[in-house]
Write an enzyme that holds these catalytic residues in place. Structure first.
Site, PDB file in Angstrom:
ATOM      1  N   ASP A 248      -0.183   1.998  -6.891  1.00 37.46           N
ATOM      2  CA  ASP A 248       0.388   2.977  -5.972  1.00 37.46           C
ATOM      3  C   ASP A 248       1.814   2.589  -5.587  1.00 37.46           C
ATOM      4  O   ASP A 248       2.331   1.564  -6.020  1.00 37.46           O
ATOM      5  CB  ASP A 248      -0.499   3.166  -4.732  1.00 37.46           C
ATOM      6  CG  ASP A 248      -0.721   1.866  -3.974  1.00 37.46           C
ATOM      7  OD1 ASP A 248       0.264   1.131  -3.769  1.00 37.46           O
ATOM      8  OD2 ASP A 248      -1.872   1.596  -3.580  1.00 37.46           O
ATOM      9  N   LYS A 270       0.851   7.564  -3.426  1.00 36.17           N
ATOM     10  CA  LYS A 270       0.478   8.497  -2.367  1.00 36.17           C
ATOM     11  C   LYS A 270       1.404   8.308  -1.167  1.00 36.17           C
ATOM     12  O   LYS A 270       1.873   7.222  -0.889  1.00 36.17           O
ATOM     13  CB  LYS A 270      -0.972   8.262  -1.931  1.00 36.17           C
ATOM     14  CG  LYS A 270      -1.980   8.516  -3.035  1.00 36.17           C
ATOM     15  CD  LYS A 270      -3.397   8.368  -2.545  1.00 36.17           C
ATOM     16  CE  LYS A 270      -3.756   6.934  -2.279  1.00 36.17           C
ATOM     17  NZ  LYS A 270      -5.183   6.770  -1.942  1.00 36.17           N
TER      18      LYS A 270
END
EC number: 2.1.1.107
Length: 457
Positions: A248, A270
């Site tokens: 991520d 995200k």
């Protein structure tokens, strides 16, 4: 090539060290580990040599250098602080065709000592040819971090299995794939380290009997808060062994540079309120790659079990029967507070610490009354957009407006930025910061001026 790297069999063979100080002691440890029959000749000895002699591990000859001690030797080391004496030892050894190492004088020596990584029976030697011992040591330290501590025990055990593996798998390719699985199996390594015979047998049988195209596995790895130096040793080993790394946006570029070069990289970044890749899709990516028989690392910033949704991902794998394991990471609260000079607990100011998500969803009211209590530290993850609400609620439930607060942006990275103030200023302070940021609230923040070490570096 100026030196031929060789590994000498010295067990029960006569070796001589001339010198009785600290440097000689370090060389003696190596020769004793190799099983040499060791004699040490010196005018005086530090206590460790006397202890070894009393234990029957070596022979001490006190007095001036005695050349006759070389007559039965296979190897000698000159380790005194007298350059002229070291040269005499080297010349006497040369006359007898005995290899001699001279400490800190590679040109006077007929062999040099490398930096050693000992995972017996696996041995790795690193040498700069005597030109830069510090560089060789630094390289050894890097290699040490890549080789699991119990690798030597796995290597020994592999030797015991060679006959059976040859019978079980017909082709060289099948045997290679089996050995690759065995050497990266954490459960087997741990079982060997603990001498757990039941677990060793069970794991071995599973590895031998399962099809070679069997499902893979997923390792959930915490990457830490940003500074690549805070990645754990086991985390580094896992990303070096991965076929696929799913990561991520909180994983730094420096850490991604440590990933195995030929591994596939899947970005699933995200942001608060916006998901580049939906969580369910991430779950399916992990499942799909593991079902192809690949070794998958799910690399998450911080610790995967602290606001990282790691539990949800593992539930999906568990339900599908995919093997998984977890490597914890340093969570952002620990890393950011340490690099900001803010202790999370303190005898005088905070007897507890609370880690709280700043994603204040509708219908999910926090226990503000307890959060507003004194003698604790509050750490809000992902709370930047809700800073004004956090400020209002805490004051409403009784927290003093002058309570110290800090916001840490890009914690532990070279771009770290910290701003501090009071609770009444929190909403205003948050407007000056960017994600990723962490909010710390409590009396301990007042220690920052005194304990802030990182900004001075």
């Amino acid at each position: 090539m100026d030196h031929l790297p060789i590994f000498c069999q010295l067990r029960d063979r006569d070796c001589l060290i001339v010198g009785g100080g600290d440097v000689a002691e370090r060389k003696a440890r190596l020769l004793l580990d190799a099983g040499a029959r060791l004699t040490v000749n010196a005018l005086a000895f530090i206590p460790q040599f006397t202890a070894w002699a009393d234990a029957g591990m070596l022979t001490l000859v006190e007095g001036p250098f005695d050349e006759s001690l070389l007559d039965t030797c296979w190897l000698a080391i000159a380790a005194t602080d007298d350059d002229a004496l070291n040269q005499r030892v080297s010349e006497a050894a040369e006359a007898r065709r005995i290899f001699c190492n001279v400490v800190d004088a590679p040109k006077a020596a007929s062999f040099i000592m490398p930096s050693i990584i000992d995972r017996s029976p696996l041995m790795v030697a690193v040498s700069s040819g005597g030109t830069s011992p510090v560089l060789a040591r630094l390289l050894r330290e890097k290699l040490e971090s890549l080789l699991p501590l119990h690798l030597g025990q796995v290597a020994k055990y592999a030797g015991q299995l060679r006959g059976r593996v040859k019978q079980q798998f017909a082709t060289m390719g099948e045997r290679r794939r089996f050995w690759e699985k065995l050497f990266v199996n954490d459960r087997l390594a741990q079982s060997l380290a603990n001498n757990d015979q039941k677990a060793i047998t069970e794991t071995t049988e599973q590895l031998i009997n399962e099809p070679l195209d069997h499902r893979g596995e997923v390792v959930l790895v915490g990457a830490g808060p940003g500074d690549a130096g805070l990645l754990t040793l086991k985390g580094l080993q896992q990303i070096q062994q991965a076929d696929v790394v799913v990561y991520d946006r909180l994983v730094s570029d420096d850490i991604m540079n440590l990933v195995r070069r030929d591994a596939d990289r899947v970005f699933v970044g995200k942001r608060a309120g916006y998901h580049c890749v939906p969580q369910e899709e991430i779950n399916q990516i992990l499942l799909r790659e593991a079902q192809k028989g690949k070794r998958v690392v799910r690399l998450k910033g911080g610790d995967p079990f602290i606001f990282g949704r790691g539990g949800e991902e593992l539930e999906t794998l568990c339900n599908a029967g995919i093997p998984f394991s977890v490597v914890p990471g340093i969570t952002a609260a620990s890393g950011c507070s340490a690099y900001s000079g803010i202790p999370l607990t303190h005898r005088d100011y905070a007897q507890s610490v609370r880690l709280i998500t700043g994603h204040l969803k509708t219908g999910g009211e926090l226990d503000w009354e307890n959060l507003a209590a004194e003698k604790q530290t509050l750490v809000f993850y992902m709370g930047l957009n809700q800073a004004a609400t956090i400020q209002q609620k805490l004051i409403e439930y009784g927290m003093p407006g002058e309570m110290p607060v800090a916001i840490v942006e890009n914690g532990t990275a070279v771009t770290q930025r910290v701003i501090d103030g009071t609770l009444t200023q929190l909403g205003e302070l948050a407007q000056q910061m960017n994600s990723p940021s962490l909010i710390i609230i409590g009396r301990v923040v007042g220690l920052r001026d005194k304990l802030n070490w990182f900004s001075n570096h």
